[in-house]
Design a protein around this motif. Structure first.
Motif, PDB file in Angstrom:
ATOM      1  N   ARG A  29       0.844  -1.200   0.000  1.00  0.00           N
ATOM      2  CA  ARG A  29       0.000   0.000   0.000  1.00  0.00           C
ATOM      3  C   ARG A  29       0.879   1.250   0.000  1.00  0.00           C
ATOM      4  NH1 ARG A  29      -1.362  -1.181   6.034  1.00  0.00           N
ATOM      5  NH2 ARG A  29       0.199   0.129   7.007  1.00  0.00           N
ATOM      6  N   PRO A  30       0.328   2.399  -0.387  1.00  0.00           N
ATOM      7  CA  PRO A  30       1.115   3.624  -0.322  1.00  0.00           C
ATOM      8  C   PRO A  30       1.520   3.907   1.127  1.00  0.00           C
ATOM      9  CG  PRO A  30      -0.984   3.977  -1.460  1.00  0.00           C
ATOM     10  CD  PRO A  30      -1.045   2.611  -0.870  1.00  0.00           C
ATOM     11  N   HIS A  31       2.717   4.435   1.341  1.00  0.00           N
ATOM     12  CA  HIS A  31       3.171   4.790   2.685  1.00  0.00           C
ATOM     13  C   HIS A  31       3.167   6.294   2.903  1.00  0.00           C
ATOM     14  CE1 HIS A  31       5.570   0.786   3.382  1.00  0.00           C
ATOM     15  NE2 HIS A  31       4.305   0.590   3.068  1.00  0.00           N
ATOM     16  N   ALA A  32       3.345   7.082   1.831  1.00  0.00           N
ATOM     17  CA  ALA A  32       3.450   8.536   1.997  1.00  0.00           C
ATOM     18  C   ALA A  32       2.151   9.247   1.623  1.00  0.00           C
ATOM     19  CB  ALA A  32       4.599   9.071   1.141  1.00  0.00           C
ATOM     20  N   THR A  33       1.143   8.471   1.259  1.00  0.00           N
ATOM     21  CA  THR A  33      -0.190   8.996   1.000  1.00  0.00           C
ATOM     22  C   THR A  33      -1.151   7.844   1.240  1.00  0.00           C
ATOM     23  OG1 THR A  33      -1.609  10.098  -0.634  1.00  0.00           O
ATOM     24  CG2 THR A  33      -0.088   8.462  -1.475  1.00  0.00           C
ATOM     25  N   GLU A  34      -2.421   8.049   0.954  1.00  0.00           N
ATOM     26  CA  GLU A  34      -3.369   6.948   1.122  1.00  0.00           C
ATOM     27  C   GLU A  34      -4.142   6.735  -0.160  1.00  0.00           C
ATOM     28  OE1 GLU A  34      -5.980   7.292   4.433  1.00  0.00           O
ATOM     29  OE2 GLU A  34      -4.302   7.384   5.853  1.00  0.00           O
ATOM     30  N   ALA A  35      -4.425   5.486  -0.483  1.00  0.00           N
ATOM     31  CA  ALA A  35      -5.323   5.205  -1.603  1.00  0.00           C
ATOM     32  C   ALA A  35      -6.713   5.694  -1.202  1.00  0.00           C
ATOM     33  CB  ALA A  35      -5.347   3.712  -1.908  1.00  0.00           C
ATOM     34  N   ASP A  36      -7.444   6.317  -2.112  1.00  0.00           N
ATOM     35  CA  ASP A  36      -8.764   6.874  -1.800  1.00  0.00           C
ATOM     36  C   ASP A  36      -9.612   6.777  -3.060  1.00  0.00           C
ATOM     37  OD1 ASP A  36     -10.799   8.066  -0.477  1.00  0.00           O
ATOM     38  OD2 ASP A  36      -9.789   9.990  -0.132  1.00  0.00           O
ATOM     39  N   ASN A  37     -10.491   5.796  -3.137  1.00  0.00           N
ATOM     40  CA  ASN A  37     -11.238   5.591  -4.381  1.00  0.00           C
ATOM     41  C   ASN A  37     -12.540   4.864  -4.091  1.00  0.00           C
ATOM     42  OD1 ASN A  37     -10.671   2.730  -4.279  1.00  0.00           O
ATOM     43  ND2 ASN A  37      -8.598   3.236  -4.936  1.00  0.00           N
ATOM     44  N   TYR A  38     -13.158   4.345  -5.127  1.00  0.00           N
ATOM     45  CA  TYR A  38     -14.459   3.700  -4.974  1.00  0.00           C
ATOM     46  C   TYR A  38     -14.386   2.198  -5.253  1.00  0.00           C
ATOM     47  CZ  TYR A  38     -15.927   8.505  -4.729  1.00  0.00           C
ATOM     48  OH  TYR A  38     -16.063   9.805  -4.337  1.00  0.00           O
ATOM     49  N   GLY A  39     -13.175   1.649  -5.289  1.00  0.00           N
ATOM     50  CA  GLY A  39     -13.024   0.195  -5.375  1.00  0.00           C
ATOM     51  C   GLY A  39     -13.559  -0.407  -4.082  1.00  0.00           C
TER      52      GLY A  39
END
Ligand code: NDP
Length: 483
Positions: A357-367
């Motif tokens: 997973r991303p470490h310096a940001t976050e995944a943010d979506n509709y999956g």
């Protein structure tokens, strides 16, 4: 002695006895009610996941990348934006043809996959220790790998197959010359270079495109094995690369690589004497010299091999704004194949695993949903877009330039011709009055149940654009339904 933690089942219940399974009396058969035994055996049976079909044998290490030279004139990638900026990385090295337990000191290319955990998401540079490859078209990849892997009858790598495929694939001559030369058997993962191998696209803040090739030059110096040295080492110490990397880092001898790039203005590509997108060819240094841009240091071993190395998933399709693909056909094929392999090996939600997973940001979506979804899963948030309830929205910023439509172009063509309503209005107008009334009532009965006025107003406005009478009648009918 510190207090021991209590052993539990997978559901957290304390285990009273981990030495004796339950039996019907002292010498009786084992009982089906022994949940701990059954769970333990079942868990054990399922410890293996599918082995990678290539690059199965690997080692990994954590570290960081630091920018040493300003490259902002070529790319707007934020993790490369200023000298001194550091980004966390995870690197997986591997051999290619051997299985998970195969010896490492063999004549074989080495995988050199770098995951940069950037503030714009993970950037995966999934390369090799060679700047070139055997073939230039992904259509040939399964056949090529079959020729390197165990034969269907003998179940071992067959010289007939290896050399047969080569003899029929002249484009492999460059790679075979490399592989059977002095650098074909690296002494260790620390003593080899890494290459992005493909040509990639960089785009600067002004939208100008460049093509780049990446070269990670080992700061440990190139060291290789002769065929005889390798044969001996492969027998004596099959895990020679794994042990070398791990013990060097444990000793505090952190391996590092200087990252250099070759940069080609996009306009040069068409007239360059080498096809710049052919993975079997290099760009001679005399044409495009190496330019230093940064340093990568590996300074931490994974604590757990399975969690951090076996489950690590690198995907050449993971770009960040300012970096994109080139028309290199092998790269284009890998953009599909890697994600597909991970979805098969690890499942659709492998991108949530801590290593991936991303470490310096976050995944943010509709999956949503899928096998083994194990996070809070956005709770009550809406799971579609566009929506009028908040949630993430698109940035509108092109990630990289088009290769088809010119430097400022885009692939995300909008096919809209400006008319969403005229044919809906024509359909409404051709209906007899009774059909219009049924249509209006059907829509109004649905909209009358909607709790938010803005949703109702936007919906009526769409129907009004189709035909003013259509919209007006729906508005009136909604009020009637709500009474
Ligand atoms: P250069 O003389 O500028 O570069 C030669 C390159 O070959 C150097 O990078 C050198 O690495 C590397 N090299 C030296 N010995 C070996 C070996 N036994 N196996 C593999 N690589 C070796 O020439 P060009 O740029 O014109 O390239 C000529 C050939 O060199 C290419 O066809 C290619 O096979 C090879 N090469 C080219 C690279 C490129 O990107 N242009 C990169 C790597 C190899 P080092 O500097 O670390 O000693």
């Amino acid at each position: 002695m510190p207090a021991r933690r209590i052993l539990t089942t997978e559901s957290g219940a304390p285990v009273a006895d981990n030495q004796n399974s339950q039996t019907a009396g002292p010498d009786g058969p084992v009982l089906l009610q022994d949940q701990h035994l059954i769970e333990k055996l079942a868990q054990f049976n399922r410890e293996r996941i599918p082995e990678r079909i290539v690059h199965a044998r690997g080692s990994g290490a954590h570290g960081h990348f630091e920018v040493t030279v300003d490259v902002s004139r070529w790319t707007r990638a934020r993790f490369l934006s200023e000298v001194g900026k550091t980004t966390e990385v995870f690197v997986r090295f591997s051999t290619v043809a051997g299985s998970r337990g195969a010896p490492e000191a063999v004549r074989d290319p080495r995988g050199f996959a770098v995951k940069f955990y950037t503030e714009d998401g993970n950037y995966d540079l999934t390369g090799n220790d060679t700047p070139i490859f055997f073939i230039r078209d992904p259509l040939k990849f399964p056949d090529f790998i079959h020729s390197q892997k165990p034969d269907p009858y003998t179940n071992r790598q067959e010289p007939d197959n290896v050399w047969d495929f080569f003899s029929l694939s002249p484009e492999a001559t460059h790679m075979f010359t490399w592989l059977f030369g002095d650098r074909g058997i690296p002494a260790s993962y620390r003593h080899m270079n890494g290459y992005g191998s493909h040509t990639f696209q960089w785009v600067n803040a002004a939208g100008e495109q460049f093509f780049v090739k990446y070269h990670f030059k080992t700061d440990q110096g190139i060291e290789c094995l002769t065929t005889d040295e390798a044969a001996r080492l492969a027998g004596e110490n099959p895990e020679s690369h794994t042990v070398d990397l791990m013990t060097a880092i444990d000793r505090g001898e952190f391996p590092s690589w200087t990252l250099r790039v070759q940069v080609m203005p996009a306009a040069d590509a068409a007239s360059y004497h080498v096809n710049p997108f052919d993975l079997t060819r290099v760009w001679p240094h005399s044409d495009y010299p190496l330019i230093e841009i940064g340093k990568m240091v590996l300074d931490r071993n994974p604590d757990n091999y399975f969690a951090e190395v076996e489950q690590a998933a690198f995907d050449p399709g993971h770009f960040v704004p300012g970096i994109g693909p080139s028309p290199d056909k092998m790269l284009q094929g890998r953009l599909f194949a890697y994600g597909d392999a991970h979805r098969y090996r690890l499942g659709i939600n492998h991108t949530q695993l801590p290593i991936n997973r991303p470490h310096a940001t976050e995944a943010d979506n509709y999956g949503r949903d899928g096998s083994m979804r194990f996070d809070a899963h956005y709770g009550r948030e809406k799971n579609y877009e566009p929506n009028s309830f908040g949630g993430p929205a698109e940035s509108g910023e092109p990630l990289y330039g088009s290769l088809a439509g010119g430097p400022s172009g885009t692939y995300a063509w909008d096919q809209h011709d400006g008319d969403d309503f005229s044919q809906a209005g024509a359909l409404y107008r051709l209906m007899p009055e009774e059909a219009k009334a049924r249509l209006v009532d059907n829509i109004a009965s649905g909209l009358a149940q909607v709790s938010k006025d803005d949703i109702v107003e936007r919906s009526i406005a769409n129907f009004r654009h189709a035909d003013p009478d259509y919209g007006a009648r729906i508005e009136v009918a909604i009020k009637a339904h709500r009474r």
